[in-house]
Design an enzyme around this catalytic site. Structure first.
Site, mmCIF file in Angstrom:
data_model
loop_
_atom_site.group_PDB
_atom_site.id
_atom_site.type_symbol
_atom_site.label_atom_id
_atom_site.label_comp_id
_atom_site.label_asym_id
_atom_site.label_seq_id
_atom_site.Cartn_x
_atom_site.Cartn_y
_atom_site.Cartn_z
ATOM 1 N N LYS A 1 14.379 -0.166 5.823
ATOM 2 C CA LYS A 1 13.135 -0.833 6.099
ATOM 3 C C LYS A 1 13.241 -2.420 5.881
ATOM 4 C CE LYS A 1 9.892 3.215 4.877
ATOM 5 N NZ LYS A 1 9.538 3.164 6.251
ATOM 6 N N ARG B 1 9.971 14.336 7.241
ATOM 7 C CA ARG B 1 10.189 15.953 8.315
ATOM 8 C C ARG B 1 11.238 16.380 7.682
ATOM 9 N NH1 ARG B 1 9.918 12.195 13.508
ATOM 10 N NH2 ARG B 1 8.745 10.725 12.013
HETATM 11 N N1 BES Z 1 7.067 6.929 4.791
HETATM 12 C C1 BES Z 1 7.149 6.535 5.923
HETATM 13 C C2 BES Z 1 5.885 6.370 6.664
HETATM 14 C C3 BES Z 1 4.870 5.246 6.221
HETATM 15 C C4 BES Z 1 5.136 3.765 6.471
HETATM 16 C C5 BES Z 1 3.848 5.466 5.388
HETATM 17 C C6 BES Z 1 4.284 2.627 6.103
HETATM 18 C C7 BES Z 1 2.893 4.568 5.167
HETATM 19 C C8 BES Z 1 3.117 3.210 5.528
HETATM 20 C C9 BES Z 1 7.875 7.380 6.841
HETATM 21 O O1 BES Z 1 9.089 7.832 5.921
HETATM 22 C C10 BES Z 1 8.718 6.556 7.828
HETATM 23 O O2 BES Z 1 9.527 5.703 7.497
HETATM 24 N N2 BES Z 1 8.279 6.845 9.025
HETATM 25 C C11 BES Z 1 8.717 6.056 10.241
HETATM 26 C C12 BES Z 1 9.134 7.363 11.356
HETATM 27 C C13 BES Z 1 9.910 6.507 12.384
HETATM 28 C C14 BES Z 1 11.536 5.978 11.862
HETATM 29 C C15 BES Z 1 10.104 7.649 13.388
HETATM 30 C C16 BES Z 1 7.658 5.228 10.620
HETATM 31 O O3 BES Z 1 6.695 5.656 10.766
HETATM 32 O O4 BES Z 1 8.224 4.113 11.086
HETATM 33 MN MN MN Z 2 10.797 6.677 5.726
#
Ligand code: BES
Ligand code: MN
Ligand code: ZN
Length: 487
Positions: A272, A346
């Site tokens: 990230k 997931r």
């Molecule tokens: N924990 C995150 C989702 C999230 C991001 C929650 C920011 C609250 C604030 C999750 O694990 C994630 O990173 N999801 C990705 C999925 C994508 C790679 C398909 C996302 O939402 O960017």
């Molecule tokens: Mn994630």
């Protein structure tokens, strides 16, 4: 804090402050009974001069010299719009203000704020006051709050037995919410998967019926949990799946609650950006809400079987970490091509869901800070709701409305499932560019055949940002109400 109930205004004689909620129609019945004649006149003059309009956020205090008491009026806004969400906001806000003063004994006139028509109750009032006292303590000392006694008064009569029941329930609920908040707020170097499993074990102190079991990585290997392990292998911290069983009744299928417990989400190899990455300590909020909910229910001694399953892991880019393109086999037998290691929630959840099927759940609900897309789509007010069973979805919506812990349902059309197709495995772990919250839910739905399942994406609701940054404890109140309403 101590709560008392009084039908008359007599008890107000020995309190420091008396609180009265006023709608923007500025009608208060029997105000003359609550305050002295001169204060009454003063308040009436304030109303006619429009110095207090009863709008949300308005408050105004008067010194009732004759009775040696402070009268605090607070605005409730429009009467027809008043509901649990506004109730929680108003009561929470005013209590926080009072806590900052030296007030020791408070009395609240419940006449305007509690009615079944507005879906508000004494339990909710107690929970809202208790919640307002919450503070994350990063030092060992205990915070001293001067507010000691709260007297709730109205015209109607409640018997003492009923009232002590309200107190018990209101406090038990707020204890679960506070626990969920504490777990979310704890820094990620402390709140690890091992920490969460120990916190779950501590629940046994609340109720002897609780049974907590920790599934270690070795056991997961033998169970074939390749999806969960693909996430945890990038971190030095061992992953844990923890089951919390609360089975007060014999031979009845339980309500199963599943929680995403990523104690820190770096994204893994699909790392990230660093801006606000600290917020990914809250990525275990689903697991926190499961622990909090079970704590509340166990304290209330609810007669319903409940099982919590929390999937706890860090998501780190270690040398053993999963690569984009890796294919793993989940416990269900479904193979998964991991195209993005940041879609880890997931992966840990699908194995937890498959494992939890052994309980033959009456209903299964998972809670997960699953997608940024949910936050983009719905903002920070409702949690995203998904279900493979509309009857269950409606029950959840009912509890959401009752508690003010809002949800908004999104569709799971067949089209979304097509986006998970790949040439290299049964499914891939991400969908296309759009509708990310839904394709994530569709991924989970693949593992829920034969059970009544719902999913709450709490990415936008589990924590607040800005000056009140911190865990909200959502959706504990929704879940506790759901369980209490479906015994
Ligand atoms: N924990 C995150 C989702 C999230 C991001 C929650 C920011 C609250 C604030 C999750 O694990 C994630 O990173 N999801 C990705 C999925 C994508 C790679 C398909 C996302 O939402 O960017
Ligand atoms: Mn994630
Ligand atoms: Zn995550």
């Amino acid at each position: 804090m101590d709560y008392k109930y009084s039908k008359s205004n007599k008890s107000t004689k020995d309190v420091d402050m008396h609180l009265i909620g006023v709608f923007d129609n500025k009608q208060i019945t029997h105000l003359d009974k609550w305050v002295s004649k001169s204060t009454h006149n003063l308040i009436k003059r304030t109303f006619t001069n429009n110095n207090f309009a009863g709008k949300l956020g308005d408050y105004r205090s008067f010194d009732d010299l004759e009775n040696n008491i402070q009268i605090l009026l607070f605005g409730l806004g429009n009467k027809t719009k008043f509901n649990p969400i506004i109730f929680n906001k108003v009561v929470g806000g005013i209590t926080k203000k009072i806590i900052k003063t030296k007030t020791k004994t408070l009395s609240i006139n419940t006449e305007n704020i509690i009615s079944s028509k507005m879906k508000t109750s004494y339990e909710m009032l107690i929970t809202a006051i208790e919640n307002a006292k919450y503070k994350y303590l990063h030092k060992k000392e205990k915070e001293i709050i001067s507010l000691k006694t709260c007297i709730l008064s109205s015209k109607s009569t409640i018997n003492t037995k009923k009232f002590s029941e309200y107190i018990k329930i209101g406090k038990a609920l707020s204890n679960g919410i506070s626990l969920a908040k504490d777990l979310g707020n704890t820094p990620p170097n402390i709140c690890t998967p091992s920490f969460l499993s120990n916190e779950a074990k501590k629940l046994k102190k609340i109720n002897k019926l609780l049974k907590v079991t920790v599934i270690e990585e070795n056991k997961m290997k033998s169970l074939g949990m390749g999806a969960f392990l693909a996430v945890s292998k990038g971190s030095k911290e061992p992953g844990k799946i923890v089951t919390i069983e609360y089975m007060p009744v014999k031979k009845k299928p339980p309500i199963v609650l599943i929680g995403k417990g990523i104690t820190f989400d770096t994204g893994g190899i699909s790392i990230k950006p660093s801006v606000n990455m600290d917020e990914m300590k809250f990525d275990m909020s689903g697991a926190g809400s499961v622990i909090g909910t079970i704590r509340s229910c166990a304290e209330m001694k609810i007669k319903t079987n409940i099982v919590g399953v929390i999937a706890c892991s860090e998501n780190m880019p270690g040398s053993q970490a999963t690569r984009p393109g890796d294919v793993v086999k989940s416990m269900s037998g479904i193979t998964i091509e991991i195209l993005n290691t940041d879609a880890e929630g997931r992966l840990v959840l699908c194995d937890a869901i498959t494992y939890a099927k052994k309980y033959k759940p009456r209903y299964m609900i998972d809670m997960a800070t699953l997608t940024g897309a949910c936050l983009v789509g719905l903002g920070k007010y409702p949690s995203g709701l998904f279900a493979n069973n509309q009857e269950l979805a409606e029950l959840i919506k009912k509890s959401a409305e009752k508690t003010g812990d809002r949800v908004w349902q999104l569709p799971l059309y067949d089209d979304y499932f097509k986006e998970l197709k790949t040439n290299f495995a049964d499914i891939q772990n991400i969908g296309g560019r759009y509708g990310g919250a839904i394709t994530a839910a569709a991924f989970l739905a693949k593992f829920t055949e034969g059970i009544k399942w719902a999913h709450l994406d709490i990415a936008g609701t589990a924590w607040e940002v800005g000056e009140n940054k911190g865990s909200t404890g959502r959706p504990v109140s929704l879940l506790v109400d759901f369980i209490r309403s479906n015994q």
